[in-house]
Scaffold this motif. Structure first.
Motif, mmCIF file in Angstrom:
data_model
loop_
_atom_site.group_PDB
_atom_site.id
_atom_site.type_symbol
_atom_site.label_atom_id
_atom_site.label_comp_id
_atom_site.label_asym_id
_atom_site.label_seq_id
_atom_site.Cartn_x
_atom_site.Cartn_y
_atom_site.Cartn_z
ATOM 1 N N LYS A 314 79.343 9.849 49.399
ATOM 2 C CA LYS A 314 78.879 11.128 49.933
ATOM 3 C C LYS A 314 78.421 12.044 48.797
ATOM 4 O O LYS A 314 78.884 11.927 47.657
ATOM 5 C CB LYS A 314 79.996 11.809 50.729
ATOM 6 N N ARG A 315 77.546 12.994 49.134
ATOM 7 C CA ARG A 315 77.116 13.998 48.164
ATOM 8 C C ARG A 315 78.224 15.028 47.967
ATOM 9 O O ARG A 315 78.919 15.397 48.906
ATOM 10 C CB ARG A 315 75.842 14.689 48.662
ATOM 11 N N ILE A 316 78.358 15.525 46.716
ATOM 12 C CA ILE A 316 79.382 16.523 46.398
ATOM 13 C C ILE A 316 78.849 17.968 46.415
ATOM 14 O O ILE A 316 79.384 18.810 47.132
ATOM 15 C CB ILE A 316 80.065 16.174 45.055
ATOM 16 N N PRO A 317 77.817 18.321 45.626
ATOM 17 C CA PRO A 317 77.427 19.747 45.594
ATOM 18 C C PRO A 317 76.949 20.249 46.952
ATOM 19 O O PRO A 317 76.312 19.518 47.712
ATOM 20 C CB PRO A 317 76.265 19.774 44.580
ATOM 21 N N GLY A 318 77.264 21.489 47.274
ATOM 22 C CA GLY A 318 76.867 22.067 48.550
ATOM 23 C C GLY A 318 75.370 22.325 48.644
ATOM 24 O O GLY A 318 74.758 22.082 49.675
ATOM 25 N N ARG A 319 74.776 22.799 47.552
ATOM 26 C CA ARG A 319 73.330 23.026 47.566
ATOM 27 C C ARG A 319 72.614 21.677 47.525
ATOM 28 O O ARG A 319 73.035 20.750 46.825
ATOM 29 C CB ARG A 319 72.910 23.847 46.329
ATOM 30 N N THR A 320 71.546 21.571 48.279
ATOM 31 C CA THR A 320 70.810 20.310 48.296
ATOM 32 C C THR A 320 69.310 20.559 48.375
ATOM 33 O O THR A 320 68.870 21.643 48.792
ATOM 34 C CB THR A 320 71.281 19.409 49.451
ATOM 35 N N GLU A 321 68.544 19.574 47.949
ATOM 36 C CA GLU A 321 67.084 19.624 48.049
ATOM 37 C C GLU A 321 66.598 18.385 48.774
ATOM 38 O O GLU A 321 67.241 17.331 48.717
ATOM 39 C CB GLU A 321 66.450 19.673 46.649
ATOM 40 N N ARG A 322 65.466 18.529 49.463
ATOM 41 C CA ARG A 322 64.864 17.384 50.152
ATOM 42 C C ARG A 322 64.771 16.211 49.175
ATOM 43 O O ARG A 322 64.271 16.377 48.064
ATOM 44 C CB ARG A 322 63.470 17.759 50.665
ATOM 45 N N GLY A 323 65.257 15.045 49.606
ATOM 46 C CA GLY A 323 65.223 13.858 48.749
ATOM 47 C C GLY A 323 66.556 13.547 48.080
ATOM 48 O O GLY A 323 66.731 12.458 47.545
ATOM 49 N N ASP A 324 67.513 14.498 48.121
ATOM 50 C CA ASP A 324 68.844 14.193 47.577
ATOM 51 C C ASP A 324 69.564 13.215 48.508
ATOM 52 O O ASP A 324 69.482 13.351 49.740
ATOM 53 C CB ASP A 324 69.699 15.468 47.487
ATOM 54 N N CYS A 325 70.313 12.274 47.916
ATOM 55 C CA CYS A 325 71.127 11.369 48.740
ATOM 56 C C CYS A 325 72.360 12.125 49.245
ATOM 57 O O CYS A 325 73.122 12.683 48.456
ATOM 58 C CB CYS A 325 71.553 10.156 47.917
ATOM 59 N N LEU A 326 72.543 12.147 50.587
ATOM 60 C CA LEU A 326 73.703 12.810 51.199
ATOM 61 C C LEU A 326 74.843 11.822 51.441
ATOM 62 O O LEU A 326 76.005 12.151 51.258
ATOM 63 C CB LEU A 326 73.298 13.454 52.525
ATOM 64 N N PHE A 327 74.469 10.625 51.914
ATOM 65 C CA PHE A 327 75.456 9.577 52.205
ATOM 66 C C PHE A 327 74.824 8.226 51.933
ATOM 67 O O PHE A 327 73.600 8.091 52.004
ATOM 68 C CB PHE A 327 75.864 9.582 53.692
ATOM 69 N N HIS A 328 75.685 7.224 51.640
ATOM 70 C CA HIS A 328 75.208 5.865 51.887
ATOM 71 C C HIS A 328 76.296 5.036 52.522
ATOM 72 O O HIS A 328 77.482 5.325 52.397
ATOM 73 C CB HIS A 328 74.476 5.245 50.696
ATOM 74 N N LEU A 329 75.840 4.053 53.260
ATOM 75 C CA LEU A 329 76.696 3.243 54.126
ATOM 76 C C LEU A 329 76.817 1.830 53.577
ATOM 77 O O LEU A 329 76.012 1.398 52.746
ATOM 78 C CB LEU A 329 76.097 3.154 55.533
ATOM 79 N N GLY A 330 77.813 1.115 54.066
ATOM 80 C CA GLY A 330 77.886 -0.323 53.923
ATOM 81 C C GLY A 330 78.142 -0.891 55.308
ATOM 82 O O GLY A 330 78.607 -0.173 56.191
#
Ligand code: ZN
Length: 336
Positions: A314-330
């Motif tokens: 999961k992403r840690i910082p609260g601020r985000t920009e389009r294109g940042d990875c928020l999550f990845h799955l397995g």
């Protein structure tokens, strides 16, 4: 391409324990004939396999660095059968700055392989690892974590090899390491520009990790890293006796099979996650919202999961920009 310009104070052919520096030429205003001191340890005792242990490939991933510093001090020549080479601050300028990339040339070491002996410091380091260290090794372990922007369930990872025999080898390594999750990856971030890519080119067995992250060290992640690394060394046959006798627990084997496993920020703003690490999610499920502090009356943009799976990152910082990875799955995987 010319030979490496990095000079090793360590003689890799000599028996015994040597801790010294790789001298990376760095001629700058304050030091005309200076070099960057990259710490390296070589512990050799007679015949046996060579294991190359690496951390600090990304300078803000600390669990592996702590693990390998402790191992550097603990291991003595009498403990070893063969050779163990420890490079605990691989991208040395990045590790000293606590940054993913080098503050000198902005280089991301794990996007720079096979490197270049005539390039900047990061390219020179990649070239040294691929052209000098990897050819000496039978196996290499590269200890990563989520760094400043991501957090993982402590995991092992390896590429999903095409042949069943190679897959069995890497799955065996991950089972020995014994992290809570083990990921087989089809389309790795960084593709063939990583240390993994270099290991494949040179023909060296390879395993990586994603130990935790968010720019921290936790006792839990460190225990996974230390016990797992010690078990791997024993498994490789490079120790005279095991460093501990704790068996590996059961690992959840998952596959990460391409872009649909990743969820990215759909907008710039403030990220509100809807799920946690370890949650099982479904295709189409809302993953989180991106709010707009500059226009708080505007409805947030919702990010969705593209497929079913378990949240491993999961992403840690609260601020985000389009294109940042928020999550990845397995997704759960079995060879049967
Ligand atoms: Zn990393």
């Amino acid at each position: 391409m010319s030979r490496t310009r990095i000079y090793s104070e360590v003689d890799f052919t000599k028996d015994g324990k040597q801790s010294a520096f790789l001298r990376l030429p760095h001629s700058v205003h304050r030091s005309a004939y200076g070099w960057l001191p990259m710490p390296i340890t070589c512990i050799k005792n007679g015949k046996g396999p060579t294991v190359l242990l690496v951390s600090g490939n990304h300078g803000d991933e600390y669990e592996g660095q702590v693990t390998l510093m402790k191992l550097t001090r603990r291991l003595q020549a009498d403990d070893v059968k063969g050779r163990i080479i420890i490079l605990s601050a691989a991208n040395y300028p990045a590790a000293m700055a606590g940054m993913r990339t080098s503050p000198i040339d902005q280089g991301n070491l794990n996007r720079t392989f096979p490197g270049n002996p005539d390039g900047g410091p990061t390219a020179m380091i990649a070239h040294f690892i691929e052209s000098v260290l990897l050819p000496m090794a039978d196996v290499t372990v590269d200890l990563h974590s989520g760094g400043s922007s991501l957090m993982y369930i402590p995991s092992a990872l390896a590429r999903r090899a095409k042949s069943k025999a190679d897959r069995a080898n890497t799955i065996k390594l991950m089972e020995v390491f014994g992290a809570p999750v083990s990921m087989l990856i089809d389309a790795p971030q960084g593709e063939d520009r990583t240390l993994t890519g270099g290991a494949e080119r040179v023909g060296v067995l390879h395993m990586g990790t994603e130990l935790g992250g968010s720019g921290t060290v936790t006792p839990g992640a460190l225990a996974v890293a230390e016990k797992g690394t010690a078990r791997l060394l024993d498994h490789f046959g490079v120790l005279r006796k095991p460093l501990h006798n704790e068996k590996s627990g059961k690992t959840r084997l998952v596959v990460v099979a391409g872009p649909s496993y990743y969820t990215y920020a759909p907008d710039n703003g403030l990220f509100e996650p809807y799920v946690e690490l370890g949650d099982d999610v479904r295709a189409g499920q809302a993953a989180g919202a991106v709010h707009f502090p500059d226009t708080p009356w505007r409805e947030p943009t919702i990010a969705h999961f593209e497929r079913d799976g378990v949240v491993v990152c999961k992403r840690i910082p609260g601020r985000t920009e389009r294109g940042d990875c928020l999550f990845h799955l397995g997704s759960d995987y079995s060879e049967k």
